[in-house]
Design an enzyme around this catalytic site. Structure first.
Site, PDB file in Angstrom:
ATOM      1  N   GLU A 142      24.396  43.383  41.010  1.00 13.97           N
ATOM      2  CA  GLU A 142      24.881  43.332  39.631  1.00 13.97           C
ATOM      3  C   GLU A 142      25.896  42.452  39.167  1.00 13.97           C
ATOM      4  O   GLU A 142      26.615  42.033  40.175  1.00 13.97           O
ATOM      5  CB  GLU A 142      25.421  44.738  39.020  1.00 13.97           C
ATOM      6  CG  GLU A 142      26.901  45.187  39.331  1.00 13.97           C
ATOM      7  CD  GLU A 142      27.050  45.270  40.907  1.00 13.97           C
ATOM      8  OE1 GLU A 142      26.244  45.330  41.601  1.00 13.97           O
ATOM      9  OE2 GLU A 142      28.541  45.211  41.227  1.00 13.97           O
ATOM     10  N   SER A 183      42.532  36.653  41.512  1.00 18.36           N
ATOM     11  CA  SER A 183      41.508  37.116  42.161  1.00 18.36           C
ATOM     12  C   SER A 183      40.329  36.217  42.172  1.00 18.36           C
ATOM     13  O   SER A 183      39.455  36.102  42.847  1.00 18.36           O
ATOM     14  CB  SER A 183      41.068  38.521  41.787  1.00 18.36           C
ATOM     15  OG  SER A 183      40.935  38.332  40.198  1.00 18.36           O
ATOM     16  N   LYS A 190      35.325  37.910  45.590  1.00 14.71           N
ATOM     17  CA  LYS A 190      34.031  38.447  45.631  1.00 14.71           C
ATOM     18  C   LYS A 190      33.021  38.198  46.993  1.00 14.71           C
ATOM     19  O   LYS A 190      32.426  38.910  47.592  1.00 14.71           O
ATOM     20  CB  LYS A 190      32.963  38.113  44.445  1.00 14.71           C
ATOM     21  CG  LYS A 190      33.470  38.787  43.291  1.00 14.71           C
ATOM     22  CD  LYS A 190      33.553  40.355  43.048  1.00 14.71           C
ATOM     23  CE  LYS A 190      33.682  40.807  41.798  1.00 14.71           C
ATOM     24  NZ  LYS A 190      33.864  42.253  41.995  1.00 14.71           N
TER      25      LYS A 190
END
Lengths: 396, 255
Positions: free
Chosen positions: A109, A376, A87
């Site tokens: 969010e 990830s 991210k």
């Protein structure tokens, strides 16, 4: 891949209230300017390398490869990035852009909390205000990440509407953005929403496949046979796929969260079970009923618990370029434990969906074949929830 | 071209918003009849959507209450067909684009025509994306209502030139809901709109008191009220229609 209006085949677009139109038009203009700006790119590269710790490793998982007895497996270690997931790649790009645009406040969010933590981190680093919207249900599932965001100086707003998960957090962040635009950038965490977000977020995440390509060519002298990643909105997956889209010999595999199974209502496998719709700013596939009411979705993974998928994935599915497969909670939890024991790597429960695919499919491939799986994020945040899944109560 | 222009021939227009099926269709019917009898010039009927991203908490809850009863788009068309037999003022739908898209724009538009719906408001369908729906609506005599927001600025001319029915002028930033103050310079927005079109402008978002309605209508052609009416429904449930009637009378008199 996308034209002026941000279309990927029939998908994408800008289905948002008029109040936000000038904001996304301005964002598109500024993004198009800065993405070609040398100083901006140098600053971003410096942040990615010297703050987030890029490039991330491409690790040859020898034990796992041997144990499964098929393809040679490499893991793209996005879990080793600062803040513990992919991210940060997107957030540093958007936060820097927002700052150049004169914005002083970031809103975001978050589902699992990884994007919220990354946004709170970038806001702290760049001296910006930060508000994160998180479904109330998720604030319970991911209590540790709520604390991390607060520690980093962000306000965390629990969203109680609807299913109180990621979808509702996106809706609430959009509502907040329409209320306060002039000083605020909506730092969307995935390749979804209205144009230019799907394109911009993909560009920022495409560093993953850019590195995989360089690394695998260095190590193996050839491209992989398959690249695998989990898909919620689809940002780490598009990042993993993007630089291989033109390399037709590389299979692109996205792993959706099947929850308790695609034949049940407790699933979040959008491409497998969904239909064409228009929601959250984009035309794409959504889990919905025949009247277009968005379905409550379910997955053990708060980060994949979303009823839609990014428009570029929808198009990669339509064209057949990428394959999307459902992975159940059980398979993901088994993979979570398998990777921990086999390689000493605790993956995020989201990433465990991609590992689960490798466990099933690698044995069917030849020993001369190469599969790259993107991890990830790291799984520390999930330990308490997985313990509960296995019937063990632990205290964080 | 629909009948919407008729709504603006009786002085300033008062436009109440009611979510279909909140708490049930029988109450919705009575509320619409009371609203018309007490001076409503045009009725905005909400088709509930699971995730209404342009609504504040009050209308979000109305959507949830209506959907809990399992109401569908087909039920609402059946309902409107009956309602049309007793209600003469123009009626428009307000819903989200996915409701229309999933139903099929062609089928949706022809059902509107058949049941007597004059227009449709889709808050998540901006000018740039209307092409897929506008022609189909037009072919069925259904006006696709354009919204203009305080942030529209350089977009006003483009939107106004292609607008149909009436223009929904969004009074404030943010989502629907009662506001204590409206600070936007509505008058300048309306002036700019009128330079580009002669269709009427009605102002909505945040209006609840007769004073606010009067102020908004004085610089435009009418006032739209949603959340304040939904609050009456939330409070009085099936006995809300008579209270809505009184409220509409007070508001219409004020403007």
């Amino acid at each position: 891949m996308s034209d002026k209006k941000g279309r990927f085949g029939i998908h994408g677009g800008q289905y948002i209230p008029e109040t936000l139109m000038n904001a996304v038009i301005e964002l598109e203009r500024e993004y198009n300017h800065y993405k070609e700006d040398k100083a901006f790119n140098e600053e971003l590269k410096d942040l990615l390398n010297n703050y987030a710790g890029r490039p991330s490793l491409l690790y040859h998982a020898k034990k796992m490869s041997e144990d499964l007895g098929g393809a040679k497996i490499y893991l793209k270690r996005e879990d080793l990035n600062h803040t513990g997931s992919h991210k940060i790649n997107n957030v540093l790009g958007q936060a820097l852009l927002a700052k150049k645009m004169g914005k002083t406040r970031l809103i975001a969010e978050t589902g699992a909390g990884q994007h919220g933590v990354a946004t709170a981190t970038a806001a702290a680093l760049m001296g910006m205000e930060c508000v994160v919207f998180m479904g109330e249900e998720d604030t319970k599932r991911q209590a540790l990440n709520v604390y991390r965001m607060k520690l980093l100086g962000a306000d965390v707003v629990p969203v109680k509407t609807g299913t109180a998960t990621l979808k509702d957090a996106v809706s609430e962040a959009m509502r907040e953005w329409t209320t306060r635009i002039s000083d605020t950038h909506y730092c969307l965490g995935s390749v979804m929403g209205p144009h230019p977000f799907p394109t911009m977020v993909r560009d920022f995440q495409s560093v993953i496949s850019k590195e995989i390509k360089e690394e695998i060519l260095n190590i193996e002298g050839r491209l992989p046979d398959a690249v695998v990643a989990c898909v919620g909105g689809g940002s780490n997956a598009i990042g993993t796929f993007y630089n291989f889209i033109e390399d037709k010999g590389v299979r692109l595999i996205g792993c959706e969260a099947a929850g308790r199974g695609v034949e049940t209502f407790e699933t979040a496998a959008t491409i497998t079970t969904g239909s064409l719709g228009i929601f959250h700013g984009m035309k794409s596939y959504f889990c919905q009923d025949e009247y277009g009411q968005i379905a409550p979705v379910y997955s053990i993974s708060a980060g994949l618990d979303y009823p839609g998928v990014g428009p570029e994935h929808a198009n990669l599915h339509d064209t057949g370029r990428a394959e999307y497969v459902p992975i159940t909670d059980d398979e993901a939890v088994n993979a979570f434990e398998y990777l921990s024991r086999t390689e000493g790597i605790i993956p995020a429960i989201e990433s465990a969906h991609a590992i689960a695919y490798a466990i099933k499919e690698a044995p069917k491939m030849g020993k001369d074949q190469i599969m790259v799986v993107t991890v990830s994020g790291r799984g520390d945040k999930d330990c308490a929830a997985i313990a509960r899944y296995r019937g063990e109560e632990i205290y964080e | 071209m629909s009948n919407i222009k008729e709504a603006f021939k009786n002085g300033k227009a008062f436009i109440p918003f009611i979510t279909c099926g909140d708490p049930d269709l029988e109450t919705t019917k009575k509320a619409v009849i009371e609203a018309e009898r007490n001076g409503a010039d045009l009725i905005e009927l909400g088709i509930p959507f699971s995730d209404p991203t342009a609504e504040g908490p009050v209308i979000q809850e109305a959507n949830i209450r209506a959907l809990k009863n399992g109401i569908t788009t087909d039920d609402i068309f059946e309902f409107v067909k009956e309602l049309r037999k007793v209600v003469k003022v123009p009626m428009v739908f307000m819903t989200y684009v996915n409701v229309v898209f999933s139903y099929g724009a062609e089928k949706f538009a022809s059902k509107c025509k058949e049941t007597g719906i004059d227009g449709i408001i889709l808050p998540d369908l901006p000018f740039e994306e209307k092409g897929e729906f506008a022609e189909i609506m037009k072919a069925n005599g259904v006006d696709l209502i354009s919204l203009i927001a305080p942030t529209s600025e350089d977009r006003i001319e483009m939107i106004a030139k292609e607008a149909e029915g009436f223009i929904y002028v969004v009074s404030s930033l943010g989502v629907t809901g009662v506001r204590s103050e409206i600070n936007t310079d509505i008058e300048s927005m309306v002036t700019l709109i009128r330079r580009n079109t002669d269709i009427p402008c009605a102002v909505g978002f945040g209006i609840s008191t007769p004073e606010q309605a009067k102020a908004m209508a004085s610089v435009s052609d009418g006032a739209i009220v949603g959340s304040a009416i939904i609050k009456i429904l939330a409070e009085y449930d099936t006995s809300a229609p008579q209270h809505i009637g009184k409220y509409v009378k007070k508001m219409k008199e004020a403007i």
